[in-house]
Design a protein around this motif. Sequence first.
Motif, PDB file in Angstrom:
ATOM      1  N   ARG A 205     -18.387 -17.654  17.649  1.00  0.00           N
ATOM      2  CA  ARG A 205     -18.793 -17.358  16.270  1.00  0.00           C
ATOM      3  C   ARG A 205     -19.106 -18.629  15.510  1.00  0.00           C
ATOM      4  O   ARG A 205     -18.376 -19.593  15.597  1.00  0.00           O
ATOM      5  N   THR A 206     -20.170 -18.550  14.696  1.00  0.00           N
ATOM      6  CA  THR A 206     -20.402 -19.648  13.764  1.00  0.00           C
ATOM      7  C   THR A 206     -19.346 -19.574  12.667  1.00  0.00           C
ATOM      8  O   THR A 206     -18.746 -20.575  12.315  1.00  0.00           O
ATOM      9  N   LEU A 207     -19.124 -18.368  12.136  1.00  0.00           N
ATOM     10  CA  LEU A 207     -18.145 -18.211  11.063  1.00  0.00           C
ATOM     11  C   LEU A 207     -17.607 -16.789  11.078  1.00  0.00           C
ATOM     12  O   LEU A 207     -18.374 -15.831  11.168  1.00  0.00           O
ATOM     13  N   ASP A 208     -16.308 -16.688  10.991  1.00  0.00           N
ATOM     14  CA  ASP A 208     -15.629 -15.402  10.922  1.00  0.00           C
ATOM     15  C   ASP A 208     -14.749 -15.434   9.679  1.00  0.00           C
ATOM     16  O   ASP A 208     -13.878 -16.298   9.566  1.00  0.00           O
ATOM     17  N   LEU A 209     -15.009 -14.539   8.728  1.00  0.00           N
ATOM     18  CA  LEU A 209     -14.211 -14.415   7.509  1.00  0.00           C
ATOM     19  C   LEU A 209     -13.574 -13.031   7.506  1.00  0.00           C
ATOM     20  O   LEU A 209     -14.280 -12.033   7.431  1.00  0.00           O
ATOM     21  N   ASP A 210     -12.251 -12.988   7.599  1.00  0.00           N
ATOM     22  CA  ASP A 210     -11.535 -11.712   7.645  1.00  0.00           C
ATOM     23  C   ASP A 210     -10.638 -11.566   6.436  1.00  0.00           C
ATOM     24  O   ASP A 210      -9.820 -12.455   6.143  1.00  0.00           O
ATOM     25  N   LEU A 211     -10.776 -10.448   5.742  1.00  0.00           N
ATOM     26  CA  LEU A 211      -9.876 -10.127   4.637  1.00  0.00           C
ATOM     27  C   LEU A 211      -8.530  -9.759   5.246  1.00  0.00           C
ATOM     28  O   LEU A 211      -8.413  -8.739   5.937  1.00  0.00           O
ATOM     29  N   LEU A 212      -7.533 -10.609   5.014  1.00  0.00           N
ATOM     30  CA  LEU A 212      -6.214 -10.407   5.607  1.00  0.00           C
ATOM     31  C   LEU A 212      -5.292  -9.613   4.695  1.00  0.00           C
ATOM     32  O   LEU A 212      -4.594  -8.706   5.147  1.00  0.00           O
ATOM     33  N   LEU A 213      -5.271  -9.998   3.409  1.00  0.00           N
ATOM     34  CA  LEU A 213      -4.367  -9.384   2.435  1.00  0.00           C
ATOM     35  C   LEU A 213      -5.072  -9.237   1.099  1.00  0.00           C
ATOM     36  O   LEU A 213      -5.857 -10.098   0.701  1.00  0.00           O
ATOM     37  N   TYR A 214      -4.754  -8.173   0.423  1.00  0.00           N
ATOM     38  CA  TYR A 214      -5.235  -7.934  -0.942  1.00  0.00           C
ATOM     39  C   TYR A 214      -4.014  -7.480  -1.718  1.00  0.00           C
ATOM     40  O   TYR A 214      -3.657  -6.294  -1.721  1.00  0.00           O
ATOM     41  N   GLY A 215      -3.306  -8.462  -2.304  1.00  0.00           N
ATOM     42  CA  GLY A 215      -2.035  -8.161  -2.947  1.00  0.00           C
ATOM     43  C   GLY A 215      -1.101  -7.518  -1.931  1.00  0.00           C
ATOM     44  O   GLY A 215      -1.002  -7.956  -0.789  1.00  0.00           O
ATOM     45  N   ASP A 216      -0.447  -6.439  -2.349  1.00  0.00           N
ATOM     46  CA  ASP A 216       0.452  -5.706  -1.450  1.00  0.00           C
ATOM     47  C   ASP A 216      -0.179  -4.407  -0.954  1.00  0.00           C
ATOM     48  O   ASP A 216       0.527  -3.498  -0.510  1.00  0.00           O
ATOM     49  N   MET A 217      -1.506  -4.325  -1.021  1.00  0.00           N
ATOM     50  CA  MET A 217      -2.192  -3.098  -0.635  1.00  0.00           C
ATOM     51  C   MET A 217      -1.951  -2.752   0.835  1.00  0.00           C
ATOM     52  O   MET A 217      -2.030  -3.612   1.709  1.00  0.00           O
ATOM     53  N   VAL A 218      -1.668  -1.484   1.070  1.00  0.00           N
ATOM     54  CA  VAL A 218      -1.612  -0.930   2.412  1.00  0.00           C
ATOM     55  C   VAL A 218      -2.710   0.122   2.471  1.00  0.00           C
ATOM     56  O   VAL A 218      -2.702   1.089   1.701  1.00  0.00           O
ATOM     57  N   ARG A 219      -3.669  -0.098   3.363  1.00  0.00           N
ATOM     58  CA  ARG A 219      -4.788   0.833   3.487  1.00  0.00           C
ATOM     59  C   ARG A 219      -5.374   0.718   4.885  1.00  0.00           C
ATOM     60  O   ARG A 219      -5.828  -0.350   5.292  1.00  0.00           O
ATOM     61  N   HIS A 220      -5.343   1.810   5.604  1.00  0.00           N
ATOM     62  CA  HIS A 220      -5.881   1.858   6.964  1.00  0.00           C
ATOM     63  C   HIS A 220      -6.713   3.137   7.051  1.00  0.00           C
ATOM     64  O   HIS A 220      -6.190   4.203   7.377  1.00  0.00           O
ATOM     65  N   ASP A 221      -8.003   3.037   6.720  1.00  0.00           N
ATOM     66  CA  ASP A 221      -8.814   4.248   6.612  1.00  0.00           C
ATOM     67  C   ASP A 221     -10.153   4.193   7.344  1.00  0.00           C
ATOM     68  O   ASP A 221     -11.027   5.004   7.093  1.00  0.00           O
ATOM     69  N   GLY A 222     -10.323   3.254   8.237  1.00  0.00           N
ATOM     70  CA  GLY A 222     -11.591   3.158   8.954  1.00  0.00           C
ATOM     71  C   GLY A 222     -12.593   2.235   8.285  1.00  0.00           C
ATOM     72  O   GLY A 222     -13.466   1.684   8.935  1.00  0.00           O
ATOM     73  N   GLN A 223     -12.491   2.058   6.990  1.00  0.00           N
ATOM     74  CA  GLN A 223     -13.344   1.122   6.241  1.00  0.00           C
ATOM     75  C   GLN A 223     -12.591  -0.164   5.943  1.00  0.00           C
ATOM     76  O   GLN A 223     -13.164  -1.246   5.956  1.00  0.00           O
ATOM     77  N   VAL A 224     -11.322  -0.014   5.640  1.00  0.00           N
ATOM     78  CA  VAL A 224     -10.469  -1.141   5.259  1.00  0.00           C
ATOM     79  C   VAL A 224      -9.183  -1.050   6.069  1.00  0.00           C
ATOM     80  O   VAL A 224      -8.619   0.034   6.231  1.00  0.00           O
ATOM     81  N   ASP A 225      -8.737  -2.203   6.573  1.00  0.00           N
ATOM     82  CA  ASP A 225      -7.508  -2.273   7.356  1.00  0.00           C
ATOM     83  C   ASP A 225      -6.625  -3.361   6.760  1.00  0.00           C
ATOM     84  O   ASP A 225      -6.779  -4.539   7.087  1.00  0.00           O
ATOM     85  N   LEU A 226      -5.745  -2.970   5.838  1.00  0.00           N
ATOM     86  CA  LEU A 226      -4.889  -3.923   5.124  1.00  0.00           C
ATOM     87  C   LEU A 226      -3.440  -3.471   5.140  1.00  0.00           C
ATOM     88  O   LEU A 226      -3.184  -2.297   4.945  1.00  0.00           O
ATOM     89  N   PRO A 227      -2.528  -4.408   5.344  1.00  0.00           N
ATOM     90  CA  PRO A 227      -2.757  -5.771   5.784  1.00  0.00           C
ATOM     91  C   PRO A 227      -3.469  -5.782   7.133  1.00  0.00           C
ATOM     92  O   PRO A 227      -3.270  -4.896   7.958  1.00  0.00           O
ATOM     93  N   HIS A 228      -4.296  -6.793   7.315  1.00  0.00           N
ATOM     94  CA  HIS A 228      -5.072  -6.894   8.547  1.00  0.00           C
ATOM     95  C   HIS A 228      -4.106  -6.946   9.738  1.00  0.00           C
ATOM     96  O   HIS A 228      -3.132  -7.697   9.710  1.00  0.00           O
ATOM     97  N   PRO A 229      -4.348  -6.150  10.780  1.00  0.00           N
ATOM     98  CA  PRO A 229      -3.443  -6.138  11.935  1.00  0.00           C
ATOM     99  C   PRO A 229      -3.295  -7.495  12.616  1.00  0.00           C
ATOM    100  O   PRO A 229      -2.271  -7.770  13.244  1.00  0.00           O
TER     101      PRO A 229
END
Length: 164
Positions: free
Chosen positions: A89-113
């Motif tokens: 990869r030239t660059l990989d940017l992964d959203l790891l955390l968004y506050g204390d959000m827990v969301r695993h719905d196919g579009q967003v996976d937070l906290p990132h596994p």
Amino acid sequence: MPRVYVGIGSNIDRENSIRGGVRELTAHYGRLTLSPVYESKALGFEGENFFNLVAGFDSAESVERIKEVLAEIESRLGRVRGAQRYSARTLDLDLLLYGDMVRHDGQVDLPHPDVRRYAFVLCPLADVAPDWRHPETGLSCARMWQQFGAGKQEIWKADFDPQA
């Protein structure tokens, strides 16, 4: 305003790619908290070593908008998305955390596994957010890193300044 953490990685033209990613993130989100840069071998494929770090910032943008911005930055800096998950990869940017959000719905996976899966994500995250508690395990990043197991996945600090 939630605290956001983004994993940054590259193994193609990694110095320029990482610096470009940090520059673009700063231009969009302002002041960043950056971990040290770590180097590790490619996992899951043969390739050049990766540089990885974590950037933290505060943002009122939605999770969806942040993911769009990250994808736009990756594209501007030469990332070509392919079918292969494990590849150079030239660059990989992964959203790891968004506050204390827990969301695993196919579009967003937070906290990132990957926070719990890879040393090159957890170690730099523990550097910048040691007291943050994983909302699903209750463990702090520092504690998760302690329990991760030395030598499980080899990483080492790189002599590289992403803001130079």
